[in-house]
Design a protein around this motif. Structure first.
Motif, PDB file in Angstrom:
ATOM      1  N   THR A  18       0.832  -1.062   0.019  1.00  0.00           N
ATOM      2  CA  THR A  18       0.003   0.074   0.016  1.00  0.00           C
ATOM      3  C   THR A  18       0.937   1.378  -0.005  1.00  0.00           C
ATOM      4  O   THR A  18       2.078   1.240   0.655  1.00  0.00           O
ATOM      5  N   VAL A  19       0.702   2.358  -0.875  1.00  0.00           N
ATOM      6  CA  VAL A  19       1.005   3.384  -0.817  1.00  0.00           C
ATOM      7  C   VAL A  19       0.433   4.393  -0.205  1.00  0.00           C
ATOM      8  O   VAL A  19      -0.724   4.776  -0.336  1.00  0.00           O
ATOM      9  N   ASP A  20       1.011   4.904   1.135  1.00  0.00           N
ATOM     10  CA  ASP A  20       0.057   5.894   1.886  1.00  0.00           C
ATOM     11  C   ASP A  20       0.647   7.543   1.773  1.00  0.00           C
ATOM     12  O   ASP A  20      -0.395   8.148   1.820  1.00  0.00           O
ATOM     13  N   ASN A  21       1.620   7.541   1.385  1.00  0.00           N
ATOM     14  CA  ASN A  21       2.188   8.974   1.522  1.00  0.00           C
ATOM     15  C   ASN A  21       2.543   9.473   0.188  1.00  0.00           C
ATOM     16  O   ASN A  21       3.822   9.282  -0.045  1.00  0.00           O
ATOM     17  N   TYR A  22       1.795  10.070  -0.498  1.00  0.00           N
ATOM     18  CA  TYR A  22       2.188  10.686  -1.811  1.00  0.00           C
ATOM     19  C   TYR A  22       1.352  12.051  -2.077  1.00  0.00           C
ATOM     20  O   TYR A  22       0.385  12.224  -1.614  1.00  0.00           O
ATOM     21  N   GLY A  38      -2.509  12.331  -1.514  1.00  0.00           N
ATOM     22  CA  GLY A  38      -3.137  11.255  -1.938  1.00  0.00           C
ATOM     23  C   GLY A  38      -3.606  10.483  -0.887  1.00  0.00           C
ATOM     24  O   GLY A  38      -2.951  10.361   0.312  1.00  0.00           O
ATOM     25  N   SER A  39      -4.857   9.762  -0.924  1.00  0.00           N
ATOM     26  CA  SER A  39      -5.035   8.721  -0.039  1.00  0.00           C
ATOM     27  C   SER A  39      -4.390   7.373  -0.355  1.00  0.00           C
ATOM     28  O   SER A  39      -4.250   7.191  -1.214  1.00  0.00           O
ATOM     29  N   PRO A  40      -4.543   6.504   0.845  1.00  0.00           N
ATOM     30  CA  PRO A  40      -3.883   5.471   0.637  1.00  0.00           C
ATOM     31  C   PRO A  40      -4.308   4.349  -0.518  1.00  0.00           C
ATOM     32  O   PRO A  40      -5.659   4.573  -0.724  1.00  0.00           O
ATOM     33  N   LEU A  41      -3.484   3.925  -1.188  1.00  0.00           N
ATOM     34  CA  LEU A  41      -3.629   3.028  -2.313  1.00  0.00           C
ATOM     35  C   LEU A  41      -3.119   1.671  -2.236  1.00  0.00           C
ATOM     36  O   LEU A  41      -2.046   1.516  -2.349  1.00  0.00           O
ATOM     37  N   ALA A  42      -4.109   0.866  -2.122  1.00  0.00           N
ATOM     38  CA  ALA A  42      -3.678  -0.637  -1.866  1.00  0.00           C
ATOM     39  C   ALA A  42      -3.128  -1.030  -3.273  1.00  0.00           C
ATOM     40  O   ALA A  42      -3.719  -0.678  -4.293  1.00  0.00           O
ATOM     41  N   PRO A  43      -2.298  -2.249  -3.182  1.00  0.00           N
ATOM     42  CA  PRO A  43      -1.898  -3.010  -4.265  1.00  0.00           C
ATOM     43  C   PRO A  43      -2.921  -3.312  -5.107  1.00  0.00           C
ATOM     44  O   PRO A  43      -4.213  -3.860  -4.935  1.00  0.00           O
ATOM     45  N   TYR A  60      -0.454  28.269 -26.378  1.00  0.00           N
ATOM     46  CA  TYR A  60      -0.183  26.540 -26.118  1.00  0.00           C
ATOM     47  C   TYR A  60       0.146  26.340 -24.936  1.00  0.00           C
ATOM     48  O   TYR A  60       1.280  27.130 -24.334  1.00  0.00           O
ATOM     49  N   LYS A  61      -0.283  25.317 -24.348  1.00  0.00           N
ATOM     50  CA  LYS A  61       0.265  24.960 -22.567  1.00  0.00           C
ATOM     51  C   LYS A  61       0.313  23.657 -22.681  1.00  0.00           C
ATOM     52  O   LYS A  61      -0.136  22.647 -23.135  1.00  0.00           O
ATOM     53  N   LEU A  62       1.580  23.177 -21.869  1.00  0.00           N
ATOM     54  CA  LEU A  62       1.654  21.709 -21.842  1.00  0.00           C
ATOM     55  C   LEU A  62       1.237  21.456 -20.259  1.00  0.00           C
ATOM     56  O   LEU A  62       2.061  21.979 -19.370  1.00  0.00           O
ATOM     57  N   LEU A  63       0.251  20.616 -20.249  1.00  0.00           N
ATOM     58  CA  LEU A  63       0.065  20.179 -18.796  1.00  0.00           C
ATOM     59  C   LEU A  63       0.919  18.722 -18.369  1.00  0.00           C
ATOM     60  O   LEU A  63       0.875  18.106 -19.329  1.00  0.00           O
ATOM     61  N   ARG A  64       1.361  18.927 -17.093  1.00  0.00           N
ATOM     62  CA  ARG A  64       1.975  17.686 -16.638  1.00  0.00           C
ATOM     63  C   ARG A  64       1.486  17.486 -15.523  1.00  0.00           C
ATOM     64  O   ARG A  64       1.196  18.204 -14.254  1.00  0.00           O
ATOM     65  N   ILE A  65       1.247  16.009 -15.128  1.00  0.00           N
ATOM     66  CA  ILE A  65       0.807  15.705 -13.859  1.00  0.00           C
ATOM     67  C   ILE A  65       1.972  14.787 -13.120  1.00  0.00           C
ATOM     68  O   ILE A  65       2.429  13.967 -13.936  1.00  0.00           O
ATOM     69  N   GLU A  66       2.193  15.009 -11.981  1.00  0.00           N
ATOM     70  CA  GLU A  66       3.220  14.338 -11.225  1.00  0.00           C
ATOM     71  C   GLU A  66       2.766  13.602 -10.131  1.00  0.00           C
ATOM     72  O   GLU A  66       1.892  14.199  -9.370  1.00  0.00           O
ATOM     73  N   VAL A  67       3.356  12.380  -9.685  1.00  0.00           N
ATOM     74  CA  VAL A  67       2.994  11.619  -8.315  1.00  0.00           C
ATOM     75  C   VAL A  67       4.257  11.597  -7.706  1.00  0.00           C
ATOM     76  O   VAL A  67       5.325  11.187  -8.257  1.00  0.00           O
ATOM     77  N   ARG A  68       4.409  12.139  -6.569  1.00  0.00           N
ATOM     78  CA  ARG A  68       5.685  12.312  -5.823  1.00  0.00           C
ATOM     79  C   ARG A  68       5.456  11.533  -4.503  1.00  0.00           C
ATOM     80  O   ARG A  68       4.521  12.006  -3.821  1.00  0.00           O
TER      81      ARG A  68
END
Length: 74
Positions: A18-22, A38-43, A60-68
């Motif tokens: 599970t990923v808890d902290n992001y 982010g909320s906890p994400l189970a396997p 023109y705009k480049l949108l980027r989403i990151e998960v850290r």
């Protein structure tokens, strides 16, 4: 321009723990528009969400989403 718009996101945990902290971040170019913890994400779980943002310039705009995770160096 200067009107809110929605960006849908889908996250999937392909790991075996599970990923808890992001954070999930939405950028336009190098400018941070939105940030959410982010909320906890189970396997093998999937999480759907929406960011609402506003862009204050034309062109023109480049949108980027990151998960850290806090341990990410960059």
């Amino acid at each position: 321009l200067n009107y809110p718009f929605n960006v849908g996101i889908t996250l999937r945990n392909d790991g075996d723990a599970t990923v808890d902290n992001y954070e999930v971040r939405l950028y336009v170019g190098e400018d941070l528009l939105c940030l959410a913890a982010g909320s906890p994400l189970a396997p093998q779980a999937v999480l759907n969400g929406i960011f609402t943002a506003v862009i204050d310039s034309c062109g023109y705009k480049l949108l980027r989403i990151e998960v850290r995770q806090p341990t990410d160096a960059g």
